[in-house]
Design a protein around this motif. Structure first.
Motif, PDB file in Angstrom:
ATOM      1  N   GLY B 318       8.911  -8.448 -16.385  1.00  0.00           N
ATOM      2  CA  GLY B 318       7.908  -8.594 -15.336  1.00  0.00           C
ATOM      3  C   GLY B 318       6.820  -7.585 -15.628  1.00  0.00           C
ATOM      4  N   SER B 319       6.202  -7.053 -14.579  1.00  0.00           N
ATOM      5  CA  SER B 319       5.176  -6.041 -14.804  1.00  0.00           C
ATOM      6  C   SER B 319       4.952  -5.224 -13.553  1.00  0.00           C
ATOM      7  N   ALA B 320       4.470  -4.024 -13.764  1.00  0.00           N
ATOM      8  CA  ALA B 320       3.915  -3.269 -12.647  1.00  0.00           C
ATOM      9  C   ALA B 320       2.620  -3.968 -12.211  1.00  0.00           C
ATOM     10  N   ILE B 321       2.232  -3.749 -10.999  1.00  0.00           N
ATOM     11  CA  ILE B 321       0.939  -4.141 -10.404  1.00  0.00           C
ATOM     12  C   ILE B 321       0.797  -5.633 -10.076  1.00  0.00           C
ATOM     13  N   SER B 322       0.934  -6.518 -11.064  1.00  0.00           N
ATOM     14  CA  SER B 322       0.734  -7.946 -10.785  1.00  0.00           C
ATOM     15  C   SER B 322       2.002  -8.737 -11.082  1.00  0.00           C
ATOM     16  N   PRO B 323       2.368  -9.675 -10.183  1.00  0.00           N
ATOM     17  CA  PRO B 323       3.582 -10.462 -10.404  1.00  0.00           C
ATOM     18  C   PRO B 323       3.478 -11.358 -11.649  1.00  0.00           C
TER      19      PRO B 323
END
Lengths: 105, 402
Positions: B318-323
């Motif tokens: 996944g990622s930090a900040i944006s899904p």
């Protein structure tokens, strides 16, 4: 993507393609239609892999999605598996792990 | 039109952009501050506190720009900066830029604060307060044409290029039709397709720039001695970089290409954009992007609210900040890893759904996630983040035609 009229195993993505995509894993002895001619597969070919839609000559470009994906290293029979052994990039060599898990060309 | 039923609301930011999430970022400014930052972020498990950072001690304009863009991303409501105290990163300027946007920001310098323990405690206290403040951020209706959506593929196999990627292309067409900005990337994976892509540019001059970006990528990877091609790609049936390129390329759909951007450039209007991720100049810092998350971070720095991630072999990141929304190309992978997958594009290969139908499903999923529903990777807690050294020249005058 339109219905496949003749095959449940092979998918032609673009009308100009000379490779077909395996959408159901092929087993040795399986038969399918390639260009309206019946061919018998001699090996297992996994989903996503390619087979020749027709006889392809050495040096000929292979097309998938209507876009060239490299050139034939040797003559390829209709229905034969197309992969690292008979297709090469026109841009940069493909590196992968060989059967002994050694990084190789 | 599709899905008008999904009502979107965004978090209003001072620059006019709106967020679909409202997270607090904890950003370390050198690897030496990573542990302290991680400890702080981990104290807030289950809350919207995300860890990002840059590990290098030497200054780098690209990393600086990335961190500035990320800390002022519309999905970010506040930022805590963690500095050891002697690194080169310009923490003063970063904090100043964040403060200018009206976001709560605070810098903890570990050497000045008295070491690890005191810094962690100070950070936890600050975040607790920041979460209260960000909860007060006003919300307003958000239109699809205010969204920026990025796409990437990872853990590709040959199914990626024939099911998930064309379906994302269809979703991209729908987004562009609705006036959203849609960003595709990885020119290193478009080697061999420069002319095809140039023919779709809104101006011939932009077409030329697109072709140059692919030439640059081809040159760069030749210098590296490797194309962007992993052993798993070949096992999955892909043979050459061109073949893999088609897969990456068809995520762009059929819309005209409106512009060429580089990491940190934010599209100011709707349309389809190519993100050039290959550094300019002689290869200096190694591979353009060391893994998928380095690319995701760049898409987010360009303003992406959501990332559409296609995978055949089965990536879980996944990622930090944006899904990150996972579109699984391979029906066998989907069956094996369905907890990680948001959309099953493998149905196309089983001849159970058309590319158009799956494209619409992706579009609807995207609206759901934009409305606040968590994506699979998000609910599983994935918040990967990577930022390394790179160098870029600014984009040329023809890259963003009026």
């Amino acid at each position: 993507m339109k219905k496949q009229p003749t095959s449940r195993k092979l998918l032609r993505i673009h009308k100009d393609d000379n490779v077909l995509i395996v959408v159901n894993t092929v087993q040795p002895g399986d038969k399918d239609l390639v260009e309206d001619r019946e061919i018998v597969f001699t090996q297992r070919i996994a989903i996503g892999h390619k087979v020749a839609a027709r006889m392809i000559r050495r040096g000929e470009k292979l097309y998938k999605c209507g876009v060239p994906i490299g050139s034939a290293k040797e003559d390829i029979l209709a229905g034969a598996h197309i992969h690292l052994h008979n297709l090469q990039s026109d841009y940069i060599e493909t590196y992968t792990l060989d059967k002994d898990r050694v990084y190789a060309k | 039109m599709l899905s008008s039923a999904t009502k979107l609301e965004g978090y209003v930011r001072s620059d006019g952009r709106k967020g679909i999430r409202n997270c607090v970022v904890v950003a370390y400014l050198v690897e030496c501050a990573h542990h302290v930052a991680r400890e702080i972020a981990e104290s807030f498990k289950g809350e919207p506190v995300h860890l990002i950072g840059f590990g290098g001690c030497y200054p780098n304009a690209y990393a600086d720009r990335m961190m500035n863009r990320l800390c002022t991303h519309p999905n970010v409501g506040a930022a805590l900066l963690l500095s050891l105290g002697c690194e080169s990163f310009n923490r003063h300027k970063l904090a100043e830029n964040i403060a200018t946007t009206g976001r709560p920001v605070h810098t903890i310098v570990i050497q000045q604060t008295g070491g690890t323990k005191k810094s962690i405690d100070a950070g936890v206290d600050w975040i607790r307060q920041a979460l209260k403040e960000t909860a007060q951020v006003p919300r307003a209706p958000l239109k699809v044409n205010e969204l920026v959506v990025g796409t990437i593929c990872g853990g590709s196999d040959a199914t990626s290029g024939i099911s998930a990627n064309p379906a994302v292309g269809r979703a991209f067409d729908l987004l562009v039709q609705e006036g959203a900005a849609a960003i595709f990337e990885e020119t290193g994976e478009m080697i061999g397709l420069g002319d095809v892509m140039a023919s779709r540019a809104v101006t011939p001059e932009l077409g030329h720039e697109l072709r140059l970006s692919v030439d640059k990528a081809a040159y760069y990877y030749r210098q590296m001695g490797h194309a962007s091609f992993a052993p798993g790609n070949a096992e999955g049936g892909l043979t050459t970089i061109e073949e893999k390129s088609i897969g990456a390329y068809c995520k762009s759909g059929d819309s005209p290409i409106s512009g060429l951007i580089k990491p940190g450039d934010i599209p100011r209007k709707g349309g389809l954009y190519l993100l050039d991720v290959v550094p300019d100049g002689a290869p200096r810092f190694g591979f353009p992007n060391i893994n998928d998350n380095a690319e995701i971070a760049e898409l987010i720095a360009c303003g992406s609210h959501v990332i559409l991630f296609t995978t055949g072999r089965g990536s879980v990141v996944g990622s930090a900040i944006s899904p990150v929304i996972k579109v699984c190309a391979n029906p066998e992978t989907y069956d094996r890893m369905r907890d990680d997958m948001d959309v099953n594009a493998g149905k196309i290969l089983r001849l159970e759904a058309s590319v158009d139908e799956v494209g619409e499903e992706i579009y609807q999923k995207l609206l759901d996630v934009a409305s606040g529903v968590q994506s699979c990777s998000e609910s599983l807690g994935h918040q990967e983040f990577v930022l390394t050294y790179k160098s870029f020249e600014p984009i040329g005058p023809h890259c963003l035609p009026a």
